[in-house]
Design an enzyme around this catalytic site. Structure first.
Site, PDB file in Angstrom:
ATOM      1  CB  CYS A  43     -31.518  11.188 -25.856  1.00 14.37           C
ATOM      2  SG  CYS A  43     -31.193  10.105 -27.254  1.00 14.37           S
TER       3      CYS A  43
ATOM      4  CG  ASN B 284     -27.172  10.402 -29.559  1.00 14.01           C
ATOM      5  OD1 ASN B 284     -27.212  10.114 -28.366  1.00 14.01           O
ATOM      6  ND2 ASN B 284     -28.199  10.911 -30.211  1.00 14.01           N
TER       7      ASN B 284
ATOM      8  CG  HIS C 123     -28.338  14.239 -25.577  1.00 14.25           C
ATOM      9  ND1 HIS C 123     -27.696  13.031 -25.357  1.00 14.25           N
ATOM     10  CD2 HIS C 123     -29.088  14.060 -26.697  1.00 14.25           C
ATOM     11  CE1 HIS C 123     -28.055  12.172 -26.298  1.00 14.25           C
ATOM     12  NE2 HIS C 123     -28.897  12.775 -27.125  1.00 14.25           N
TER      13      HIS C 123
HETATM   14  O1  UT7 Z   1     -30.435  12.012 -29.345  1.00 17.38           O
HETATM   15  C1  UT7 Z   1     -31.756  12.192 -29.735  1.00 17.38           C
HETATM   16  C2  UT7 Z   1     -31.884  13.415 -30.468  1.00 17.38           C
HETATM   17  N1  UT7 Z   1     -31.339  13.261 -31.792  1.00 17.38           N
HETATM   18  C3  UT7 Z   1     -31.180  14.306 -32.502  1.00 17.38           C
HETATM   19  O2  UT7 Z   1     -31.455  15.363 -32.015  1.00 17.38           O
HETATM   20  C4  UT7 Z   1     -30.710  14.154 -33.919  1.00 17.38           C
HETATM   21  C5  UT7 Z   1     -31.264  15.294 -34.686  1.00 17.38           C
HETATM   22  N2  UT7 Z   1     -30.905  15.336 -36.092  1.00 17.38           N
HETATM   23  C6  UT7 Z   1     -29.638  15.492 -36.575  1.00 17.38           C
HETATM   24  O3  UT7 Z   1     -28.676  15.458 -35.833  1.00 17.38           O
HETATM   25  C7  UT7 Z   1     -29.473  15.772 -38.041  1.00 17.38           C
HETATM   26  O4  UT7 Z   1     -30.751  16.041 -38.583  1.00 17.38           O
HETATM   27  C8  UT7 Z   1     -28.803  14.632 -38.842  1.00 17.38           C
HETATM   28  C9  UT7 Z   1     -27.320  14.557 -38.512  1.00 17.38           C
HETATM   29  C10 UT7 Z   1     -29.492  13.325 -38.515  1.00 17.38           C
HETATM   30  C11 UT7 Z   1     -28.936  14.915 -40.342  1.00 17.38           C
HETATM   31  O5  UT7 Z   1     -28.438  16.192 -40.661  1.00 17.38           O
HETATM   32  P1  UT7 Z   1     -29.312  17.182 -41.583  1.00 17.38           P
HETATM   33  O6  UT7 Z   1     -28.481  18.355 -41.836  1.00 17.38           O
HETATM   34  O7  UT7 Z   1     -30.614  17.394 -40.866  1.00 17.38           O
HETATM   35  O8  UT7 Z   1     -29.472  16.374 -42.931  1.00 17.38           O
HETATM   36  P2  UT7 Z   1     -30.800  15.841 -43.626  1.00 17.38           P
HETATM   37  O9  UT7 Z   1     -31.480  14.801 -42.783  1.00 17.38           O
HETATM   38  O10 UT7 Z   1     -31.597  17.023 -44.053  1.00 17.38           O
HETATM   39  O11 UT7 Z   1     -30.212  15.114 -44.894  1.00 17.38           O
HETATM   40  C12 UT7 Z   1     -29.487  15.809 -45.896  1.00 17.38           C
HETATM   41  C13 UT7 Z   1     -29.091  14.816 -46.960  1.00 17.38           C
HETATM   42  C14 UT7 Z   1     -30.223  13.921 -47.451  1.00 17.38           C
HETATM   43  O12 UT7 Z   1     -30.082  13.801 -48.851  1.00 17.38           O
HETATM   44  P3  UT7 Z   1     -31.056  14.621 -49.836  1.00 17.38           P
HETATM   45  O13 UT7 Z   1     -32.438  14.180 -49.494  1.00 17.38           O
HETATM   46  O14 UT7 Z   1     -30.784  16.076 -49.512  1.00 17.38           O
HETATM   47  O15 UT7 Z   1     -30.572  14.210 -51.166  1.00 17.38           O
HETATM   48  C15 UT7 Z   1     -29.944  12.596 -46.822  1.00 17.38           C
HETATM   49  O16 UT7 Z   1     -30.419  11.502 -47.576  1.00 17.38           O
HETATM   50  O17 UT7 Z   1     -28.075  13.914 -46.475  1.00 17.38           O
HETATM   51  C16 UT7 Z   1     -28.453  12.568 -46.796  1.00 17.38           C
HETATM   52  N3  UT7 Z   1     -27.876  11.671 -45.795  1.00 17.38           N
HETATM   53  C17 UT7 Z   1     -26.618  11.204 -45.864  1.00 17.38           C
HETATM   54  N4  UT7 Z   1     -25.637  11.383 -46.789  1.00 17.38           N
HETATM   55  C18 UT7 Z   1     -24.479  10.779 -46.564  1.00 17.38           C
HETATM   56  C19 UT7 Z   1     -28.452  11.198 -44.658  1.00 17.38           C
HETATM   57  N5  UT7 Z   1     -27.569  10.426 -44.004  1.00 17.38           N
HETATM   58  C20 UT7 Z   1     -26.435  10.403 -44.734  1.00 17.38           C
HETATM   59  C21 UT7 Z   1     -25.177   9.805 -44.560  1.00 17.38           C
HETATM   60  N6  UT7 Z   1     -24.233  10.008 -45.491  1.00 17.38           N
HETATM   61  N7  UT7 Z   1     -24.879   9.030 -43.476  1.00 17.38           N
END
Ligand code: UT7
Length: 324
Positions: free
Chosen positions: A114, A281, A251
């Site tokens: 990225c 992204n 980005h």
């Molecule tokens: O380009 C390269 C750089 N990339 C990045 O910088 C991406 C960085 N990360 C992010 O953008 C975010 O961390 C995400 C968008 C990927 C996730 O957001 P988050 O607020 O960090 O959520 P999380 O990973 O802590 O997940 C929260 C919950 C989890 O459930 P539990 O364990 O709390 O029950 C996940 O399983 O959301 C769940 N989850 C989803 N739920 C519905 C993960 N993906 C999904 C989904 N739909 N698609």
């Protein structure tokens, strides 16, 4: 006099197929609401079957050349930032060269995921400033839809396909920060973080291209901190401060990362180019896409001070300060 690398043209290309968040509700335990609120993404473009990264790159390159009013014969070389090349080799850059009918000069790919466009821009700047080249096409192009695991809801809803390009030209400046062109850059990588974002296949391991794996939440926390520090380092190197910024062109991974970084840099969101809702992204393509959209919408104007920052797999991250 100081030789500067100035952006004289910009363009982009997005595949025709637009996929809204609701598409994923059909086969995954996810919702439009979750995707929108956690990432800011509303839709993304996916390449058609048979449409490759080089196809997207060529369309973006033609648009950038048109906007610069230059023909391919006036270009010395092509740099393509990508992690999703058509083939393991030759480079996408050489494919772009041949599609444009360019049999002179050079072409090579830059792979910093990225952060790839920041790395490519920094390398292109060095080639121009050192006198190795006078006019370069710098492209970010990706087909991340090809490396998605469609059963992994935590990743496949986040990425999209597209390409953006700029034409960088050597111009004489005064050596001050009021010059147009690239004023400073900051590059970093730290391989200790490789497990945070990687693809689980490759030529010398599985012999396949593999699928993207990401520890989203830990990466999120690294992202805001590292993007802020690299932006500050680049600004300092340019002898500028956050007060001088007209536009952040970040980005586009997540609206919360974009907003968190802007806040730490002391820049309000109305000075940030945001396209993540439309494109998702697109990895190395996201910054040149945002530049092109920002110009097309009449936001970014000649003489504006821009800062771009990006982070991705590696981890690799960096920032570029340029005057448009
Ligand atoms: O380009 C390269 C750089 N990339 C990045 O910088 C991406 C960085 N990360 C992010 O953008 C975010 O961390 C995400 C968008 C990927 C996730 O957001 P988050 O607020 O960090 O959520 P999380 O990973 O802590 O997940 C929260 C919950 C989890 O459930 P539990 O364990 O709390 O029950 C996940 O399983 O959301 C769940 N989850 C989803 N739920 C519905 C993960 N993906 C999904 C989904 N739909 N698609």
């Amino acid at each position: 006099m100081t030789r500067r690398a100035v952006v004289e043209g910009v363009g982009h290309y997005l595949p025709d197929r637009i996929v809204p968040n609701s598409h994923f509700e059909e086969f995954l335990d996810t919702t439009d609401e979750w995707i929108r609120t956690r990432s800011g993404i509303e839709r993304r473009h996916f390449a058609a079957e048979g449409e490759t990264t080089s196809d997207l790159a060529v369309r973006a390159a033609r648009a950038a050349l048109d906007s610069a009013g230059l023909g391919v014969n006036e270009i010395d070389g092509v740099l393509v930032a990508t992690s999703t090349p058509d083939l393991t080799f030759p480079s996408v850059a050489t494919m772009v060269q041949s599609a444009l009918g360019m049999s002179h000069g050079f072409g090579f790919d830059v792979q910093a995921v990225c952060a790839g466009f920041i790395y490519a821009l920094t390398n292109a700047n060095a080639l121009i400033v050192s006198g190795q080249a006078t006019r370069l096409l710098v492209i970010g192009a990706e087909t991340f839809s090809r490396i998605m695991d469609w059963e992994d809801r935590s990743t496949c809803v986040l990425f999209g396909d597209g390409a953006g390009a700029v034409v960088l030209c050597a111009e004489e400046g005064t050596g001050t920060s009021s010059d147009r062109g690239i004023l400073a850059a900051d590059l970093n990588s730290d391989g200790r973080y490789r497990d945070m974002l990687y693809v689980d296949g490759g030529v010398s391991t599985t012999g396949t291209s593999g699928k993207l794996r990401m520890q989203g939440n830990p990466l999120f926390r690294q992202a805001v901190e590292k993007l802020t520090s690299t932006a500050e380092a680049a600004l300092q190197r340019a002898g500028l401060s956050h007060d001088d910024i007209d536009w952040i062109v970040p980005h586009q991974a997540n609206i919360r990362i974009i907003a968190g970084t802007a806040k730490k840099l002391g820049v309000s969101m109305d000075r940030v180019i945001v396209t993540v809702q439309e494109h998702g992204n697109t990895s190395a393509a996201s910054i040149p896409l945002a530049l092109s959209v920002g110009v097309a919408e009449g936001k970014i104007k000649r003489g504006d001070l821009l800062i771009s920052e990006a982070i991705g797999g590696g981890l690799a991250w960096g920032a570029v300060v340029l005057r448009w």
